[in-house]
Design a protein around this motif. Structure first.
Motif, PDB file in Angstrom:
ATOM      1  N   PRO A 134     -16.864 -26.539 -53.284  1.00  0.00           N
ATOM      2  CA  PRO A 134     -17.360 -27.804 -52.739  1.00  0.00           C
ATOM      3  C   PRO A 134     -16.382 -28.335 -51.682  1.00  0.00           C
ATOM      4  O   PRO A 134     -15.164 -28.195 -51.831  1.00  0.00           O
ATOM      5  CB  PRO A 134     -17.405 -28.732 -53.958  1.00  0.00           C
ATOM      6  CG  PRO A 134     -17.352 -27.830 -55.148  1.00  0.00           C
ATOM      7  CD  PRO A 134     -16.592 -26.626 -54.733  1.00  0.00           C
ATOM      8  N   VAL A 135     -16.927 -28.948 -50.642  1.00  0.00           N
ATOM      9  CA  VAL A 135     -16.096 -29.494 -49.553  1.00  0.00           C
ATOM     10  C   VAL A 135     -16.333 -30.999 -49.459  1.00  0.00           C
ATOM     11  O   VAL A 135     -17.451 -31.444 -49.198  1.00  0.00           O
ATOM     12  CB  VAL A 135     -16.422 -28.816 -48.207  1.00  0.00           C
ATOM     13  CG1 VAL A 135     -15.577 -29.409 -47.091  1.00  0.00           C
ATOM     14  CG2 VAL A 135     -16.186 -27.309 -48.297  1.00  0.00           C
ATOM     15  N   TRP A 136     -15.278 -31.761 -49.684  1.00  0.00           N
ATOM     16  CA  TRP A 136     -15.331 -33.225 -49.676  1.00  0.00           C
ATOM     17  C   TRP A 136     -14.875 -33.686 -48.296  1.00  0.00           C
ATOM     18  O   TRP A 136     -13.707 -33.559 -47.946  1.00  0.00           O
ATOM     19  CB  TRP A 136     -14.404 -33.744 -50.771  1.00  0.00           C
ATOM     20  CG  TRP A 136     -14.245 -35.225 -50.920  1.00  0.00           C
ATOM     21  CD1 TRP A 136     -14.053 -36.149 -49.940  1.00  0.00           C
ATOM     22  CD2 TRP A 136     -14.207 -35.968 -52.161  1.00  0.00           C
ATOM     23  NE1 TRP A 136     -13.903 -37.404 -50.471  1.00  0.00           N
ATOM     24  CE2 TRP A 136     -13.997 -37.315 -51.828  1.00  0.00           C
ATOM     25  CE3 TRP A 136     -14.318 -35.598 -53.498  1.00  0.00           C
ATOM     26  CZ2 TRP A 136     -13.896 -38.316 -52.807  1.00  0.00           C
ATOM     27  CZ3 TRP A 136     -14.218 -36.590 -54.469  1.00  0.00           C
ATOM     28  CH2 TRP A 136     -14.019 -37.926 -54.124  1.00  0.00           C
ATOM     29  N   VAL A 151     -24.209 -40.782 -55.226  1.00  0.00           N
ATOM     30  CA  VAL A 151     -25.614 -40.532 -54.892  1.00  0.00           C
ATOM     31  C   VAL A 151     -25.777 -39.052 -54.570  1.00  0.00           C
ATOM     32  O   VAL A 151     -25.120 -38.523 -53.668  1.00  0.00           O
ATOM     33  CB  VAL A 151     -26.070 -41.384 -53.688  1.00  0.00           C
ATOM     34  CG1 VAL A 151     -27.475 -40.967 -53.239  1.00  0.00           C
ATOM     35  CG2 VAL A 151     -26.060 -42.869 -54.054  1.00  0.00           C
ATOM     36  N   TYR A 152     -26.659 -38.395 -55.322  1.00  0.00           N
ATOM     37  CA  TYR A 152     -26.926 -36.979 -55.087  1.00  0.00           C
ATOM     38  C   TYR A 152     -28.305 -36.808 -54.455  1.00  0.00           C
ATOM     39  O   TYR A 152     -29.320 -37.213 -55.032  1.00  0.00           O
ATOM     40  CB  TYR A 152     -26.854 -36.192 -56.401  1.00  0.00           C
ATOM     41  CG  TYR A 152     -27.414 -34.786 -56.306  1.00  0.00           C
ATOM     42  CD1 TYR A 152     -26.978 -33.914 -55.311  1.00  0.00           C
ATOM     43  CD2 TYR A 152     -28.389 -34.333 -57.196  1.00  0.00           C
ATOM     44  CE1 TYR A 152     -27.491 -32.624 -55.208  1.00  0.00           C
ATOM     45  CE2 TYR A 152     -28.900 -33.049 -57.098  1.00  0.00           C
ATOM     46  CZ  TYR A 152     -28.447 -32.204 -56.099  1.00  0.00           C
ATOM     47  OH  TYR A 152     -28.963 -30.942 -55.991  1.00  0.00           O
ATOM     48  N   VAL A 237     -21.404 -39.546 -51.486  1.00  0.00           N
ATOM     49  CA  VAL A 237     -22.704 -38.891 -51.346  1.00  0.00           C
ATOM     50  C   VAL A 237     -22.516 -37.398 -51.594  1.00  0.00           C
ATOM     51  O   VAL A 237     -21.550 -36.797 -51.110  1.00  0.00           O
ATOM     52  CB  VAL A 237     -23.288 -39.103 -49.934  1.00  0.00           C
ATOM     53  CG1 VAL A 237     -24.605 -38.348 -49.767  1.00  0.00           C
ATOM     54  CG2 VAL A 237     -23.495 -40.586 -49.672  1.00  0.00           C
ATOM     55  N   VAL A 238     -23.434 -36.791 -52.343  1.00  0.00           N
ATOM     56  CA  VAL A 238     -23.379 -35.355 -52.601  1.00  0.00           C
ATOM     57  C   VAL A 238     -24.619 -34.697 -52.000  1.00  0.00           C
ATOM     58  O   VAL A 238     -25.749 -35.118 -52.279  1.00  0.00           O
ATOM     59  CB  VAL A 238     -23.311 -35.054 -54.113  1.00  0.00           C
ATOM     60  CG1 VAL A 238     -23.327 -33.543 -54.355  1.00  0.00           C
ATOM     61  CG2 VAL A 238     -22.055 -35.671 -54.723  1.00  0.00           C
ATOM     62  N   LEU A 239     -24.403 -33.690 -51.167  1.00  0.00           N
ATOM     63  CA  LEU A 239     -25.486 -32.913 -50.571  1.00  0.00           C
ATOM     64  C   LEU A 239     -25.331 -31.458 -50.973  1.00  0.00           C
ATOM     65  O   LEU A 239     -24.212 -30.975 -51.167  1.00  0.00           O
ATOM     66  CB  LEU A 239     -25.452 -33.019 -49.040  1.00  0.00           C
ATOM     67  CG  LEU A 239     -25.534 -34.423 -48.439  1.00  0.00           C
ATOM     68  CD1 LEU A 239     -25.477 -34.339 -46.919  1.00  0.00           C
ATOM     69  CD2 LEU A 239     -26.787 -35.157 -48.883  1.00  0.00           C
ATOM     70  N   MET A 240     -26.451 -30.758 -51.076  1.00  0.00           N
ATOM     71  CA  MET A 240     -26.434 -29.345 -51.434  1.00  0.00           C
ATOM     72  C   MET A 240     -26.802 -28.501 -50.224  1.00  0.00           C
ATOM     73  O   MET A 240     -27.817 -28.736 -49.575  1.00  0.00           O
ATOM     74  CB  MET A 240     -27.433 -29.092 -52.567  1.00  0.00           C
ATOM     75  CG  MET A 240     -27.607 -27.642 -52.946  1.00  0.00           C
ATOM     76  SD  MET A 240     -26.105 -26.888 -53.587  1.00  0.00           S
ATOM     77  CE  MET A 240     -25.915 -27.777 -55.131  1.00  0.00           C
ATOM     78  N   ILE A 267     -18.594 -37.549 -47.990  1.00  0.00           N
ATOM     79  CA  ILE A 267     -19.723 -36.693 -48.324  1.00  0.00           C
ATOM     80  C   ILE A 267     -19.208 -35.404 -48.935  1.00  0.00           C
ATOM     81  O   ILE A 267     -18.404 -34.697 -48.332  1.00  0.00           O
ATOM     82  CB  ILE A 267     -20.580 -36.391 -47.079  1.00  0.00           C
ATOM     83  CG1 ILE A 267     -21.195 -37.684 -46.538  1.00  0.00           C
ATOM     84  CG2 ILE A 267     -21.676 -35.365 -47.412  1.00  0.00           C
ATOM     85  CD1 ILE A 267     -22.030 -37.495 -45.295  1.00  0.00           C
ATOM     86  N   LEU A 268     -19.652 -35.132 -50.152  1.00  0.00           N
ATOM     87  CA  LEU A 268     -19.264 -33.917 -50.859  1.00  0.00           C
ATOM     88  C   LEU A 268     -20.390 -32.893 -50.713  1.00  0.00           C
ATOM     89  O   LEU A 268     -21.519 -33.146 -51.144  1.00  0.00           O
ATOM     90  CB  LEU A 268     -19.005 -34.223 -52.333  1.00  0.00           C
ATOM     91  CG  LEU A 268     -18.633 -33.062 -53.241  1.00  0.00           C
ATOM     92  CD1 LEU A 268     -17.362 -32.361 -52.776  1.00  0.00           C
ATOM     93  CD2 LEU A 268     -18.471 -33.547 -54.691  1.00  0.00           C
TER      94      LEU A 268
END
Length: 272
Positions: A134-136, A151-152, A237-240, A267-268
């Motif tokens: 994962p990259v923060w 927030v995912y 915020v988490v994005l895939m 943003i992660l």
């Protein structure tokens, strides 16, 4: 104890980056590995001293190590029970992270964003392509803010349960709430989200009390996430980044770039 990899660039913002990274590392129980890369080919092009490539490289590495050592070893830092090491690599950013990817002792990458208006998205994609962590991403000059609400951005598919499971470990470390959000464009699609039954799966498979499921109608995914984050006072915020169906917008590099520019939060980015 595993490591938190911190890309220590831009170097002029290193003081802020170090302070931010210490807070994240403490919460997650990780030691820190600061990394910096020197593009030797660029140095050679600007070789005003007309010395050999080897001499030029050695001089640049030694100088940067001294500079980073002075920053990392400042007396005012309160490290607690974590430790920090630092490395200076030669070559491109991609080569640096490909080298790091061969080592299995890290859990997360902290990657600073240079500027609010002129970001370094190209570099972020190089990191995402090179390392399976994962990259923060965060603004290099920003101060750390306690993560209380995450927030995912979800597509409400069954495999999102595995992502949310991974997120609960992070959320527990920060004692944070998780808001699972999907931005949809039509009422018909909203019903499809409800029928997917993600909430029931979460209730059955994840033992974490602070998870809520949300959906929001908006024509633009990034704007939808941004407005929801503002309304819910989100901190992360988490994005895939993976192949998806109706949520495939987040796959595109341009959309990730828009999120980094439009959403004024860390943003992660997770990888599948």
């Amino acid at each position: 104890m595993k490591n938190l990899i911190v890309y220590l660039s831009p170097i002029e913002k290193a003081y802020n980056i170090i302070g931010y990274s210490i807070q994240v590392a403490r919460h997650l129980g990780l030691n820190i590995h600061y990394v910096y890369n020197i593009d030797v080919e660029r140095l050679v092009k600007k070789n005003e001293k007309k010395v050999s490539k080897e001499e030029l490289t050695n001089e640049a590495v030694a100088s940067k190590k001294t500079e980073i050592a002075q920053l990392v070893e400042k007396d005012e830092w309160e490290w607690g029970n974590i430790t920090a090491v630092y490395s200076v690599y030669t070559g491109s950013l991609s080569e640096l992270f490909k080298t790091l990817s061969l080592k299995n002792h890290s859990e997360l990458v902290l990657f600073p964003i240079k500027d609010e208006k002129i970001s370094n998205e190209k570099s972020i994609h190089q990191v995402l392509d090179a390392i399976n962590l994962p990259v923060w991403c965060f603004k290099a000059d920003s101060e750390y803010r306690q993560v209380k609400t995450i927030v995912y951005g979800s597509d409400y598919k069954k495999d999102d349960v595995n992502v949310i499971k991974s997120l609960t470990s992070l959320a527990k470390a920060f004692e944070a709430k998780i808001n699972v959000l999907h931005v949809y464009k039509s009422e018909k699609f909203k019903q499809q989200l409800i029928d997917a039954g993600l909430k029931d799966l979460i209730d059955k498979k994840i033992e974490y009390p602070s998870i809520e499921i949300h959906s929001k109608k908006k024509g633009n995914v990034v704007k939808g996430i941004a407005s929801f984050c503002k309304k819910t006072f989100a901190d992360l915020v988490v994005l895939m980044k993976k192949d998806k169906y109706f949520f495939q917008d987040l796959l595109r590099k341009t959309t990730i770039e828009k999120a980094l520019k439009k959403i004024d939060l860390p943003i992660l980015i997770f990888k599948k």
